[in-house]
Motif scaffolding. Structure first.
Motif: not given
Ligand code: GN1
Ligand code: MG
Length: 359
Positions: A193, A296, A299, A346, A349
């Motif tokens: 990922e 993103n 991310y 994480y 997100v």
């Protein structure tokens, strides 16, 4: 050779009064040179083990500083001496570095009345976001070709491979520590990922742009009123994904503790910093950001603690050959810290994505 002799190789004005260690970078050695002339200077020994091609390194920096100066002049800005770094030519060669064949040196004018910080509040994060977005926007039309001073610097596929290779070689025998194995096991499920950026790039969906690639909080100079004067530490300015600058700032600014703090129970990725930085960044980067880049960004906020954990852990396993350390377990403590930050980011997100959509 002593420092005043090295300084005299460059076109400095005045006599050197004192030379003292300066800042806290993990790669180069940095010194503050005070003189009896109008300017003081920053003298650096470039870590040539890491920056193998110093000529290319300084070529990049010369192009970047010249272009920034030109763009700011064009925009009618004043006080340019405090907004763009000025590197001094070597008296012999005219290049902005000097070497005796063993060490590589460079010298820049110290920017007056400027401050660096190790932590920032949301207000300053907003200014920093706008400044890094602007930095990228100003460099978007640089006419020169910049080389990669460290090839594939922020390539997560490469960093993951280097971590696996380190573990396989186990050069310092550190895999006998169960915590090290535990860290490797904990990272593996996220690896694919986290390598998303390279895949998007191969699919033609993600461009490389000129980025700073070391947007730590302490790589920005502020004036006494908290306004950003300029971005420093230009060694890694090179083509990369915008995720580099967005993610690496948050890696240092949204962490409530320093990257090497052992107090990992205090780590909670700060959403107030994320929001302020994202607002600032998007305000100046919206002219060029594509939808794929924008969606993103959460991310990116996860990728950088993850990549830094991989780099610190690989260095620990290799026997501490890359980063400066102050004690034997330093890189292990750093890894623990970055993994905790990764986990926290994480888990946030969805919140980050919702926030970005509302901007
Ligand atoms: C290094 O030079 P410095 O200390 O600002 C490193 C960064 C890391 C950082 C971790 C060339 O930055 O990539 O994120 O340490 N620079 C290089 O603190 O590897
Ligand atoms: Mg630095």
């Amino acid at each position: 050779m002593d420092y005043p002799d090295i300084a005299a190789r460059f076109e400095i004005t005045g006599k050197v009064l004192s030379v003292k260690p300066f800042g806290n970078g993990l790669i180069n050695d940095t010194l503050l040179v005070r003189t009896d002339g109008p300017d003081d200077y920053v003298l650096q020994r470039i870590n040539q083990g890491i920056f193998r091609d110093v000529d290319l390194l300084q070529h990049n920096i010369d192009c970047v500083t010249a272009h920034l100066r030109h763009k700011l002049e064009e925009a009618g800005e004043s006080d340019l001496e405090r907004k763009v770094l000025r590197f001094l030519p070597c008296r012999e060669t005219g290049k902005t570095y000097w070497t005796d064949g063993a060490s590589w040196w460079r010298m820049s004018v110290l920017i007056r009345d400027a401050f660096t910080f190790e932590t920032v509040d949301p207000e300053y994060s907003g200014y920093a976001g706008a400044a890094f977005g602007r930095f990228e926007a100003l460099l978007a039309d640089i006419p020169d070709t910049l080389g990669e001073t460290i090839p594939d610097f922020h390539n997560m596929e490469l960093r993951a491979r280097q971590l696996h290779e380190a573990a396989e070689a186990d050069a310092a025998g550190r895999l006998s520590n169960p915590e090290v194995r535990g860290m490797l096991d904990a990272m593996l499920p996220f690896e694919e990922e986290m390598c998303k950026a390279e895949r998007l790039h191969r699919e033609g969906l993600l461009p490389k742009r000129i980025c700073h690639c070391d947007t730590k909080v302490n790589n920005m100079l502020f004036d006494a009123d908290g306004k950003v004067l300029c971005v420093i530490d230009l060694d890694t300015v090179m083509p990369s994904f915008v995720f580099s600058d967005f993610g690496d700032f948050l890696r240092t600014a949204a962490n409530p503790v320093a990257e090497d703090s052992p107090e990992i129970e205090k780590i909670d990725f700060r959403m107030d910093i994320f929001e302020a930085f994202a607002r600032g960044y998007i305000s100046s980067a919206k002219s060029f950001l594509t939808p794929v880049e924008r969606e993103n960004l959460p991310y990116a906020a996860c990728l950088f603690p993850y990549m830094q954990a991989a780099r610190f852990l690989a260095d620990y396993i290799n026997g501490d050959t890359y980063y400066k350390i102050a004690y034997p377990e330093h890189n292990l403590v750093r890894t623990r810290n970055q993994l905790a930050l990764f986990r926290s980011a994480y888990s946030k997100v969805p919140e980050m994505s919702a926030l970005l959509e509302s901007l």
